[in-house]
Design an enzyme around this catalytic site. Sequence first.
Site, PDB file in Angstrom:
ATOM      1  N   CYS A 128      11.864  36.238  35.278  1.00  0.00           N
ATOM      2  CA  CYS A 128      12.893  36.624  36.232  1.00  0.00           C
ATOM      3  C   CYS A 128      12.251  36.815  37.598  1.00  0.00           C
ATOM      4  O   CYS A 128      11.034  36.748  37.747  1.00  0.00           O
ATOM      5  CB  CYS A 128      13.544  37.930  35.783  1.00  0.00           C
ATOM      6  SG  CYS A 128      14.294  37.789  34.156  1.00  0.00           S
ATOM      7  N   GLY A 150      15.019  32.141  37.785  1.00  0.00           N
ATOM      8  CA  GLY A 150      16.128  32.562  36.944  1.00  0.00           C
ATOM      9  C   GLY A 150      17.447  32.046  37.469  1.00  0.00           C
ATOM     10  O   GLY A 150      17.859  32.417  38.565  1.00  0.00           O
ATOM     11  N   ASN A 153      10.973  42.408  36.174  1.00  0.00           N
ATOM     12  CA  ASN A 153      10.507  41.098  35.739  1.00  0.00           C
ATOM     13  C   ASN A 153       9.422  41.342  34.704  1.00  0.00           C
ATOM     14  O   ASN A 153       8.478  42.071  34.987  1.00  0.00           O
ATOM     15  CB  ASN A 153       9.944  40.333  36.951  1.00  0.00           C
ATOM     16  CG  ASN A 153       9.171  39.083  36.562  1.00  0.00           C
ATOM     17  OD1 ASN A 153       8.238  38.703  37.252  1.00  0.00           O
ATOM     18  ND2 ASN A 153       9.529  38.443  35.480  1.00  0.00           N
ATOM     19  N   GLY A 154       9.582  40.761  33.514  1.00  0.00           N
ATOM     20  CA  GLY A 154       8.517  40.898  32.528  1.00  0.00           C
ATOM     21  C   GLY A 154       9.031  41.256  31.155  1.00  0.00           C
ATOM     22  O   GLY A 154      10.194  41.022  30.822  1.00  0.00           O
ATOM     23  N   TYR A 183       2.301  26.519  36.547  1.00  0.00           N
ATOM     24  CA  TYR A 183       3.630  25.944  36.411  1.00  0.00           C
ATOM     25  C   TYR A 183       4.762  26.708  37.100  1.00  0.00           C
ATOM     26  O   TYR A 183       5.576  26.114  37.793  1.00  0.00           O
ATOM     27  CB  TYR A 183       3.931  25.816  34.905  1.00  0.00           C
ATOM     28  CG  TYR A 183       5.347  25.482  34.542  1.00  0.00           C
ATOM     29  CD1 TYR A 183       5.957  24.324  35.007  1.00  0.00           C
ATOM     30  CD2 TYR A 183       6.086  26.327  33.714  1.00  0.00           C
ATOM     31  CE1 TYR A 183       7.267  24.021  34.662  1.00  0.00           C
ATOM     32  CE2 TYR A 183       7.398  26.029  33.362  1.00  0.00           C
ATOM     33  CZ  TYR A 183       7.984  24.876  33.836  1.00  0.00           C
ATOM     34  OH  TYR A 183       9.260  24.581  33.502  1.00  0.00           O
TER      35      TYR A 183
END
Length: 492
Positions: free
Chosen positions: A33, A59, A133-134, A272
């Site tokens: 996210c 996201g 995020n995570g 990536y």
Amino acid sequence: MSDEIKQNQLWTGDYYNQGTGPNDIFDTLKEECGVFGVFGHPEAASLSYYGLHALQHRGEESAGMCVTDGNEFHYHRGMGLVKEVFDKDLLASLTGSLSIGHVRYSTSGDSRLTNAQPLVFKYRDGDLAVATNGNIVNAPKIRRELEEGGSIFQTTSDTEVVAHLIARSKKPLVEAAKDAFRQIVGGFAFLLLTNDKLIVASDPNGLRPLSMGRLGDAYLFASETCAFETVGAEIIRDIQPGELLVLDADGLHEDRFAEPQRKALCAMEYIYFARPDSDMNGSNLHSARKRMGQRMALESFIDADVVTGVPDSSISAAIGYAEQTGISYELGLIKNKYTGRTFIQPSQELREQGVKMKLSAVRRVVEGKRVVMIDDSIVRGTTSRRIVNLLREAGATEVHVRITSPPFKNPCFYGIDTPDRKELIASSKTVEEICKEINADSLSFLSPEGLVEAVGGGNVADYKGGLCMACFDNDYPTQTDFGGEEQFGCGC
Ligand code: SF4
């Protein structure tokens, strides 16, 4: 649901487009996210809108923001892209100078609006909004314990676990937040908002990226620095492992909730996920990827006519490989920019062709040529085989695949949605076997040492260059065993 109905159902969201489910055409890893925070700017909502838009690649499932004018929260969350969730009138109604925002990828089957962030709560001292995020590895265990103690949860998100821990504490908010962060294990970047404070925290290993920027007198926070560029802000620095920042009427207070542990920023961000125009740990992502391609050329040169990269994430590495070898870089593969987020799931037969909806091989570039195809990773191997076959169908005489990461063998506990270990092709097959499976003439992966050196640009003083490489080497930087109650993937 019958197979027939499943076959024809309308799939929404990138689950189909980029998901990791067994039926997905593109078996790439799913981003986690993105978060964006503002402290002290009268147009916090507009800044968040543009900042979140810059983080959209992290996201596409849902977006939201919560803004405060110092008295009350104004917030909105919705399913879809940032530009779909917010319009001009809505933004105008989100008044205030403090805000937190979020873009989210859901894990498969879990794309509910109730999980869209920021989550907003009432607790004993007032309003609290949380965006993260995570993934918290021990979230299921903590959640079960809280539920046994009478807590009622409304979402399946980790974020709510932290909100409950804060709400149950008898300490003032900042101390309560520190206590909560000390109890959780995993990779996380948190933004907490009250009517007069913004709290920013990064896990003790710094697994997930989070940076601070400035725009005039305002402070901004974002998962990636490309969001600062978009709003014309200056990059200040990365948030350090275990750090906790508090911003209130007295300004910025730098504090921490834990001593920094082994620095372990997610290597896949470099390989990536992150945008090439972002910087992490002082390295620009495009430059780091170019160095990965150069290093790849040194480690596994092959004589060929053209080098091409799988768009978009492998273009930078392909340029690096071409520069190092002197083989010309060509656009042998083109991405169709208009593969939206809604598809009819095709039959198995058409699914084999489905990669063409996203990628096309350029016949005039590859026909009769020996091609080096650069890609960032191999997950199940199905996408790689389809892309190799695209190049062959377009007339390539040889296809040599070079992957700018080590073999991806282990699932992620820290926010990346990965398939089970048994579905990861590198967990059970040798490089030679994978090469055969993807129909390539040769296959090589970047060495772990090569990756560390390329990312750091020569600065490899930290253990493993300050990177988490667990999906390659099974060396997880945190405890991961919680008696069978641990959680993989993304907990946002
Ligand atoms: S296990 Fe892999 S994907 Fe997960 S944080 Fe570590 S490097 Fe990133």
